[in-house]
Design a protein around this motif. Structure first.
Motif, PDB file in Angstrom:
ATOM      1  N   THR A 139       0.846  -1.184   0.000  1.00  0.00           N
ATOM      2  CA  THR A 139       0.000   0.000   0.000  1.00  0.00           C
ATOM      3  C   THR A 139       0.887   1.241   0.000  1.00  0.00           C
ATOM      4  O   THR A 139       1.952   1.254   0.606  1.00  0.00           O
ATOM      5  CB  THR A 139      -0.911   0.031   1.242  1.00  0.00           C
ATOM      6  N   THR A 195      -0.775   4.612   0.001  1.00  0.00           N
ATOM      7  CA  THR A 195      -1.514   5.737   0.567  1.00  0.00           C
ATOM      8  C   THR A 195      -2.281   5.286   1.800  1.00  0.00           C
ATOM      9  O   THR A 195      -2.472   4.089   2.022  1.00  0.00           O
ATOM     10  CB  THR A 195      -2.520   6.323  -0.444  1.00  0.00           C
ATOM     11  N   THR A 196      -2.733   6.250   2.561  1.00  0.00           N
ATOM     12  CA  THR A 196      -3.501   5.947   3.763  1.00  0.00           C
ATOM     13  C   THR A 196      -4.824   5.285   3.404  1.00  0.00           C
ATOM     14  O   THR A 196      -5.282   4.384   4.101  1.00  0.00           O
ATOM     15  CB  THR A 196      -3.757   7.238   4.561  1.00  0.00           C
ATOM     16  N   LYS A 197      -5.442   5.714   2.305  1.00  0.00           N
ATOM     17  CA  LYS A 197      -6.717   5.127   1.876  1.00  0.00           C
ATOM     18  C   LYS A 197      -6.542   3.662   1.505  1.00  0.00           C
ATOM     19  O   LYS A 197      -7.359   2.821   1.888  1.00  0.00           O
ATOM     20  CB  LYS A 197      -7.297   5.904   0.702  1.00  0.00           C
ATOM     21  N   GLU A 198      -5.485   3.326   0.781  1.00  0.00           N
ATOM     22  CA  GLU A 198      -5.224   1.916   0.442  1.00  0.00           C
ATOM     23  C   GLU A 198      -5.005   1.096   1.704  1.00  0.00           C
ATOM     24  O   GLU A 198      -5.478  -0.034   1.812  1.00  0.00           O
ATOM     25  CB  GLU A 198      -3.995   1.803  -0.462  1.00  0.00           C
ATOM     26  N   ASP A 239      -8.362   0.530   3.294  1.00  0.00           N
ATOM     27  CA  ASP A 239      -9.155  -0.402   2.498  1.00  0.00           C
ATOM     28  C   ASP A 239      -8.700  -1.846   2.688  1.00  0.00           C
ATOM     29  O   ASP A 239      -9.524  -2.764   2.729  1.00  0.00           O
ATOM     30  CB  ASP A 239      -9.100  -0.031   1.015  1.00  0.00           C
ATOM     31  N   SER A 288     -16.384   1.493   1.920  1.00  0.00           N
ATOM     32  CA  SER A 288     -15.180   1.411   2.727  1.00  0.00           C
ATOM     33  C   SER A 288     -15.407   1.939   4.140  1.00  0.00           C
ATOM     34  O   SER A 288     -14.604   1.694   5.019  1.00  0.00           O
ATOM     35  CB  SER A 288     -14.035   2.177   2.066  1.00  0.00           C
ATOM     36  N   LYS A 289     -16.523   2.663   4.361  1.00  0.00           N
ATOM     37  CA  LYS A 289     -16.785   3.208   5.685  1.00  0.00           C
ATOM     38  C   LYS A 289     -17.722   2.333   6.508  1.00  0.00           C
ATOM     39  O   LYS A 289     -17.766   2.452   7.716  1.00  0.00           O
ATOM     40  CB  LYS A 289     -17.386   4.605   5.570  1.00  0.00           C
TER      41      LYS A 289
END
Length: 122
Positions: free
Chosen positions: A72, A74-77, A80, A97-98
């Protein structure tokens, strides 16, 4: 009761003194390490020790391996991947994702965490 209380108070005081001494030894050792690095011209090590002494922590991105073998970036990856992992662990359906919608049909009973009747009563 008073004897036991005094014993634990003195034990607590001894532990606090020991911890304070250990902390002082660690600080002295780190200062010696920084001084030695400074004498050798290793500024990177000097600043690393100083940052540790004053409590500055770097905010590095945590890395997790994805299912495809990549990492990963990024923080989003990162988030996820954890959503996917825990969705698989708890047999949940991911709607976004939330939000996780669990498919557990029989939640655990709280009664197994409660003390038996009559326990703790006078």
């Amino acid at each position: 009761y008073a004897v036991t209380s005094r014993f634990y108070c003195s034990l607590c005081r001894d532990i606090r003194r020991a911890v304070k001494g250990d902390k002082q030894q660690l600080t002295d050792a780190m200062l010696d390490q920084a001084e030695a690095a400074g004498n050798n011209g290793d500024n990177k090590q000097v600043f690393k020790v100083i940052k540790r002494l004053i409590g500055i922590r770097s905010k590095t991105l945590k890395v997790v391996e994805r299912n495809d073998g990549g990492l990963t970036t990024t923080t989003k990856e990162y988030a996820d991947e954890f959503v996917k992992h825990f969705a698989a662990v708890f047999n949940a359906k991911v709607t976004s994702s939330k939000h996780l919608q669990t498919t557990v049909t029989h939640p655990p009973s709280i009664s197994r965490f409660l003390p038996p009747p009559g326990c703790g009563e006078n």
